[in-house]
Design a protein around this motif. Structure first.
Motif, PDB file in Angstrom:
ATOM      1  N   ALA A  75       6.347   2.890   7.161  1.00 30.22           N
ATOM      2  CA  ALA A  75       7.688   3.287   7.582  1.00 30.22           C
ATOM      3  C   ALA A  75       7.973   2.745   8.975  1.00 30.22           C
ATOM      4  O   ALA A  75       7.055   2.496   9.759  1.00 30.22           O
ATOM      5  N   LEU A  76       9.252   2.578   9.274  1.00 29.07           N
ATOM      6  CA  LEU A  76       9.682   2.345  10.651  1.00 29.07           C
ATOM      7  C   LEU A  76       9.863   3.714  11.292  1.00 29.07           C
ATOM      8  O   LEU A  76      10.412   4.622  10.668  1.00 29.07           O
ATOM      9  N   ILE A  77       9.432   3.872  12.565  1.00 27.41           N
ATOM     10  CA  ILE A  77       9.292   5.238  13.089  1.00 27.41           C
ATOM     11  C   ILE A  77       9.906   5.472  14.474  1.00 27.41           C
ATOM     12  O   ILE A  77       9.835   6.582  14.977  1.00 27.41           O
ATOM     13  N   VAL A  78      10.507   4.467  15.110  1.00 26.98           N
ATOM     14  CA  VAL A  78      10.980   4.636  16.482  1.00 26.98           C
ATOM     15  C   VAL A  78      12.407   5.186  16.473  1.00 26.98           C
ATOM     16  O   VAL A  78      13.335   4.511  15.997  1.00 26.98           O
ATOM     17  N   VAL A  79      12.569   6.387  16.983  1.00 26.13           N
ATOM     18  CA  VAL A  79      13.857   7.075  16.925  1.00 26.13           C
ATOM     19  C   VAL A  79      14.959   6.237  17.570  1.00 26.13           C
ATOM     20  O   VAL A  79      16.033   6.031  16.983  1.00 26.13           O
ATOM     21  N   GLY A  80      14.724   5.733  18.783  1.00 22.31           N
ATOM     22  CA  GLY A  80      15.748   4.956  19.474  1.00 22.31           C
ATOM     23  C   GLY A  80      16.151   3.712  18.709  1.00 22.31           C
ATOM     24  O   GLY A  80      17.343   3.380  18.631  1.00 22.31           O
ATOM     25  N   ASP A  81      15.183   3.031  18.134  1.00 25.03           N
ATOM     26  CA  ASP A  81      15.488   1.842  17.331  1.00 25.03           C
ATOM     27  C   ASP A  81      16.328   2.202  16.118  1.00 25.03           C
ATOM     28  O   ASP A  81      17.196   1.431  15.692  1.00 25.03           O
ATOM     29  N   SER A  82      16.060   3.353  15.542  1.00 25.62           N
ATOM     30  CA  SER A  82      16.820   3.758  14.352  1.00 25.62           C
ATOM     31  C   SER A  82      18.286   3.998  14.684  1.00 25.62           C
ATOM     32  O   SER A  82      19.161   3.788  13.836  1.00 25.62           O
ATOM     33  N   VAL A  83      18.563   4.424  15.917  1.00 23.13           N
ATOM     34  CA  VAL A  83      19.947   4.657  16.335  1.00 23.13           C
ATOM     35  C   VAL A  83      20.697   3.341  16.439  1.00 23.13           C
ATOM     36  O   VAL A  83      21.870   3.240  16.047  1.00 23.13           O
ATOM     37  N   THR A  84      20.022   2.306  16.931  1.00 20.61           N
ATOM     38  CA  THR A  84      20.684   1.007  17.099  1.00 20.61           C
ATOM     39  C   THR A  84      20.589   0.130  15.853  1.00 20.61           C
ATOM     40  O   THR A  84      21.400  -0.781  15.681  1.00 20.61           O
ATOM     41  N   SER A  85      19.607   0.397  14.976  1.00 23.77           N
ATOM     42  CA  SER A  85      19.417  -0.417  13.767  1.00 23.77           C
ATOM     43  C   SER A  85      19.246   0.471  12.537  1.00 23.77           C
ATOM     44  O   SER A  85      18.218   0.408  11.841  1.00 23.77           O
ATOM     45  N   PRO A  86      20.248   1.286  12.215  1.00 23.88           N
ATOM     46  CA  PRO A  86      20.080   2.228  11.105  1.00 23.88           C
ATOM     47  C   PRO A  86      19.904   1.550   9.750  1.00 23.88           C
ATOM     48  O   PRO A  86      19.193   2.080   8.885  1.00 23.88           O
ATOM     49  N   VAL A  87      20.524   0.397   9.555  1.00 22.27           N
ATOM     50  CA  VAL A  87      20.404  -0.278   8.260  1.00 22.27           C
ATOM     51  C   VAL A  87      18.946  -0.608   7.963  1.00 22.27           C
ATOM     52  O   VAL A  87      18.452  -0.393   6.850  1.00 22.27           O
ATOM     53  N   ALA A  88      18.233  -1.120   8.964  1.00 23.95           N
ATOM     54  CA  ALA A  88      16.817  -1.469   8.772  1.00 23.95           C
ATOM     55  C   ALA A  88      15.996  -0.238   8.414  1.00 23.95           C
ATOM     56  O   ALA A  88      15.088  -0.305   7.578  1.00 23.95           O
ATOM     57  N   TYR A  89      16.320   0.897   9.021  1.00 22.08           N
ATOM     58  CA  TYR A  89      15.555   2.119   8.762  1.00 22.08           C
ATOM     59  C   TYR A  89      15.824   2.675   7.369  1.00 22.08           C
ATOM     60  O   TYR A  89      14.889   3.075   6.661  1.00 22.08           O
ATOM     61  N   TYR A  90      17.085   2.674   6.952  1.00 21.79           N
ATOM     62  CA  TYR A  90      17.373   3.155   5.605  1.00 21.79           C
ATOM     63  C   TYR A  90      16.835   2.187   4.556  1.00 21.79           C
ATOM     64  O   TYR A  90      16.360   2.612   3.493  1.00 21.79           O
ATOM     65  N   ASP A  91      16.867   0.905   4.843  1.00 18.01           N
ATOM     66  CA  ASP A  91      16.350  -0.081   3.906  1.00 18.01           C
ATOM     67  C   ASP A  91      14.852   0.095   3.703  1.00 18.01           C
ATOM     68  O   ASP A  91      14.364   0.176   2.577  1.00 18.01           O
ATOM     69  N   ASN A  92      14.115   0.183   4.799  1.00 22.23           N
ATOM     70  CA  ASN A  92      12.659   0.273   4.696  1.00 22.23           C
ATOM     71  C   ASN A  92      12.199   1.652   4.243  1.00 22.23           C
ATOM     72  O   ASN A  92      11.358   1.776   3.344  1.00 22.23           O
ATOM     73  N   ASN A  93      12.744   2.692   4.868  1.00 15.01           N
ATOM     74  CA  ASN A  93      12.220   4.037   4.650  1.00 15.01           C
ATOM     75  C   ASN A  93      12.752   4.723   3.404  1.00 15.01           C
ATOM     76  O   ASN A  93      12.162   5.704   2.936  1.00 15.01           O
ATOM     77  N   VAL A  94      13.859   4.209   2.869  1.00 16.29           N
ATOM     78  CA  VAL A  94      14.436   4.816   1.670  1.00 16.29           C
ATOM     79  C   VAL A  94      14.469   3.817   0.514  1.00 16.29           C
ATOM     80  O   VAL A  94      13.832   4.019  -0.518  1.00 16.29           O
ATOM     81  N   VAL A  95      15.194   2.709   0.687  1.00 16.63           N
ATOM     82  CA  VAL A  95      15.403   1.784  -0.429  1.00 16.63           C
ATOM     83  C   VAL A  95      14.084   1.175  -0.898  1.00 16.63           C
ATOM     84  O   VAL A  95      13.750   1.210  -2.092  1.00 16.63           O
ATOM     85  N   LYS A  96      13.328   0.609   0.028  1.00 13.45           N
ATOM     86  CA  LYS A  96      12.061  -0.014  -0.361  1.00 13.45           C
ATOM     87  C   LYS A  96      11.053   1.023  -0.854  1.00 13.45           C
ATOM     88  O   LYS A  96      10.264   0.744  -1.765  1.00 13.45           O
ATOM     89  N   ALA A  97      11.084   2.208  -0.277  1.00 13.57           N
ATOM     90  CA  ALA A  97      10.171   3.257  -0.728  1.00 13.57           C
ATOM     91  C   ALA A  97      10.488   3.681  -2.155  1.00 13.57           C
ATOM     92  O   ALA A  97       9.583   4.008  -2.930  1.00 13.57           O
ATOM     93  N   LEU A  98      11.765   3.673  -2.522  1.00  7.92           N
ATOM     94  CA  LEU A  98      12.130   3.984  -3.896  1.00  7.92           C
ATOM     95  C   LEU A  98      11.642   2.903  -4.858  1.00  7.92           C
ATOM     96  O   LEU A  98      11.208   3.200  -5.971  1.00  7.92           O
ATOM     97  N   THR A  99      11.713   1.657  -4.426  1.00  4.07           N
ATOM     98  CA  THR A  99      11.177   0.577  -5.252  1.00  4.07           C
ATOM     99  C   THR A  99       9.674   0.755  -5.437  1.00  4.07           C
ATOM    100  O   THR A  99       9.134   0.528  -6.531  1.00  4.07           O
ATOM    101  N   LEU A 100       8.986   1.160  -4.374  1.00  4.96           N
ATOM    102  CA  LEU A 100       7.553   1.451  -4.489  1.00  4.96           C
ATOM    103  C   LEU A 100       7.298   2.536  -5.525  1.00  4.96           C
ATOM    104  O   LEU A 100       6.388   2.406  -6.359  1.00  4.96           O
ATOM    105  N   ILE A 101       8.086   3.597  -5.500  1.00  2.00           N
ATOM    106  CA  ILE A 101       7.912   4.679  -6.474  1.00  2.00           C
ATOM    107  C   ILE A 101       8.054   4.143  -7.903  1.00  2.00           C
ATOM    108  O   ILE A 101       7.271   4.475  -8.797  1.00  2.00           O
ATOM    109  N   SER A 102       9.038   3.282  -8.116  1.00  2.00           N
ATOM    110  CA  SER A 102       9.223   2.702  -9.448  1.00  2.00           C
ATOM    111  C   SER A 102       7.990   1.914  -9.875  1.00  2.00           C
ATOM    112  O   SER A 102       7.549   1.997 -11.031  1.00  2.00           O
TER     113      SER A 102
END
Length: 344
Positions: A75-102
């Protein structure tokens, strides 16, 4: 038992891998090395790649059909980075993780241990939180963890997946044998910044002094990473038992059970290191909260887990790791890519 650890080249994932090895659990690591280190992963069967690479995950299970569980630490984990780059965080921590589950479901790997975060809680007063406390994440990073937990519950309800979400508080310290540690030379968390201030002679910033806490600074629960790793062993050993109810999904806090303010962290650091730190105050950072500390009651009941290492031990172990860090991170990527027939 054999487990797949995604993000096993990172600080926490590599520590869990070492603890698994000590407990006789075989480990396979998948890491894209965006933040992880090959030096931490190469001791195990290692696949360099993305968690959303379905063909690669399929290959892992073809070559390791006896994998019984997945520990998902990528996962990406830096709070400040997530504020400035939310797309990257949702992509890695949610979208890609869902693909992993599949991919895991397709390969029949139905035990899933998720590295979640205490950042999901409504941490508005620095108090104690239980697993049933209000969920109100305050940053894209925290929301990505909360969203994935919700999706995980839905997937468990509709499939044969079983899941345990371990909500980490603030890991400190390192593997006692110094096999791995903080991989970043410039960590963003408070203890890392204290060490940076200590070594460079620059001031340490206390971000926010008007929180509703006992001294105005934020409260954090600092749990030793080796205790954290031990909780994963216990969760793996008890996995089927603790997911045996009708929901087959369980959430467990993992913290020290003690709240420490930033000012108290500074004093503990100075006492352990025997060196005064120059401190300056600054305003709150985007995504910051007053913080919270863990109720570990459920962890004790379900996992038989009680943390045993102190914050001071975490500071001492971090200092030991930083003293050897550069000498441990000197392998060449080319050399490592050809070791042991690992896939990179």
């Amino acid at each position: 038992m054999k487990v797949l650890i995604t993000g096993g080249g990172g600080f926490i994932g590599s520590t869990i891998a070492s603890r698994c090895a000590d407990a006789g659990i075989d480990v396979v690591i998948l890491d894209n090395l965006v933040t992880g280190r090959i030096e931490f992963a190469q001791r195990f069967p290692f696949y360099r790649g993305d968690i959303a690479d379905e063909a690669l995950v399929d290959t892992i299970f073809v070559e390791h059909p006896d994998i019984e569980a997945t520990v998902h630490c990528a996962a990406l984990i830096v709070v400040g980075d997530s504020v400035t780059s939310p797309v990257a965080y949702y992509d890695n921590n949610v979208v890609k993780a869902l693909t992993l589950i599949s991919s895991l479901l397709r390969n029949g790997c139905t035990r899933f241990l998720f590295s979640s975060s205490a950042a999901v809680y409504a941490s508005d007063d620095g108090g104690c939180v239980e697993e049933r406390s209000v969920i109100a994440p305050q940053s894209p990073y925290a929301r990505s963890k909360a969203h994935f937990e919700s999706m995980l519950a839905d997937i468990v309800a509709a499939t044969n997946l079983s899941a345990v979400s371990l909500r980490y508080f603030n890991p400190v310290g390192t593997d006692p044998e110094l096999r791995s540690g903080l991989q970043s030379a410039r960590p963003t968390h408070a203890l890392g910044k204290l060490f940076e201030a200590h070594t460079t002679g620059t001031p340490f910033a206390v971000a926010g002094t008007d929180w509703p806490t006992r001294d105005g600074s934020g409260v954090r629960d600092y749990v030793h990473v080796w205790d954290l790793a031990d909780a994963h062993i216990r969760a793996l050993e008890r996995f089927d038992r603790i997911t045996a109810d009708s929901t087959r999904t369980t959430v467990v806090n993992l913290g020290s059970g003690r709240g420490t303010t930033v000012w108290e962290l500074v004093r503990a650091f100075e006492e352990v290191l025997g060196h005064a730190v120059v401190v300056r105050t600054s305003s709150r950072r985007p995504g910051d909260t007053a913080g919270a500390y863990a109720s570990n009651t459920l962890a004790a009941q379900l996992l038989g887990w009680v943390p045993s290492r102190t914050l001071e031990a975490g500071i001492e172990d971090t200092a030991r790791w930083l003293a050897v860090r550069e000498s441990r991170l000197t392998w060449s990527t080319f050399h490592d890519a050809h070791l042991h027939g690992h896939h990179v």
